[in-house]
Design an enzyme around this catalytic site. Structure first.
Site, PDB file in Angstrom:
ATOM      1  CG  ASN A  22     -25.755  -0.183  23.008  1.00  0.00           C
ATOM      2  OD1 ASN A  22     -26.805   0.378  23.272  1.00  0.00           O
ATOM      3  ND2 ASN A  22     -25.042  -0.821  23.907  1.00  0.00           N
ATOM      4  CG  HIS A  23     -23.885  -1.772  15.179  1.00  0.00           C
ATOM      5  ND1 HIS A  23     -22.684  -1.202  14.820  1.00  0.00           N
ATOM      6  CD2 HIS A  23     -24.459  -2.210  14.034  1.00  0.00           C
ATOM      7  CE1 HIS A  23     -22.537  -1.306  13.504  1.00  0.00           C
ATOM      8  NE2 HIS A  23     -23.596  -1.915  13.009  1.00  0.00           N
ATOM      9  CB  ALA A  24     -29.199   0.291  15.623  1.00  0.00           C
TER      10      ALA A  24
END
Length: 122
Positions: free
Chosen positions: A80-82
């Site tokens: 999700n961060h990526a």
């Protein structure tokens, strides 16, 4: 999720984050070049940023295509961060690219006005 799929997801997420981070470094250089009115360099570093964004996007696309073929991935905060990092950097690239065009127009207009003022002074 089995360990191999989990590790592959983490590796893909890290590739995305690294390429997006590299793109962000290029974008900082683009803003510096815009400030210096070095538009050739700006276009050069924007192209490098876009190349890194493209690499990050290809990694993401592979996972999406895998899922479309039936390979399921569990939720991952790292992935999700990526994705968030990639999309934010892509938006930053669009903004920098648009800013380049605006600044070029302003510099051209300012140069024309300064030329008129110089001509009037003579």
């Amino acid at each position: 999720m089995d360990d191999d799929k989990h590790e592959a997801l983490q590796q893909t997420a890290m590739q995305m984050i690294l390429h997006a981070g590299d793109a962000r470094v290029w974008l900082r250089a683009a803003y510096e070049a815009i400030a210096d009115q070095d538009f050739s360099k700006t276009r050069e570093v924007l192209a490098k940023a876009k190349a890194d964004i493209t690499l990050a996007h290809k990694a993401q696309t592979q996972l999406i295509q895998d899922e479309a073929r039936g390979t399921r991935h569990d939720a991952s905060l790292l992935f999700n961060h990526a994705q968030d990092t990639l999309m934010t950097v892509n938006s930053e690239w669009v903004t920098a690219n648009n800013l380049l065009g605006v600044i070029q127009v302003l510099v051209t207009r300012i140069d024309a006005i300064e030329a008129l003022v110089r001509d009037d002074e003579v």
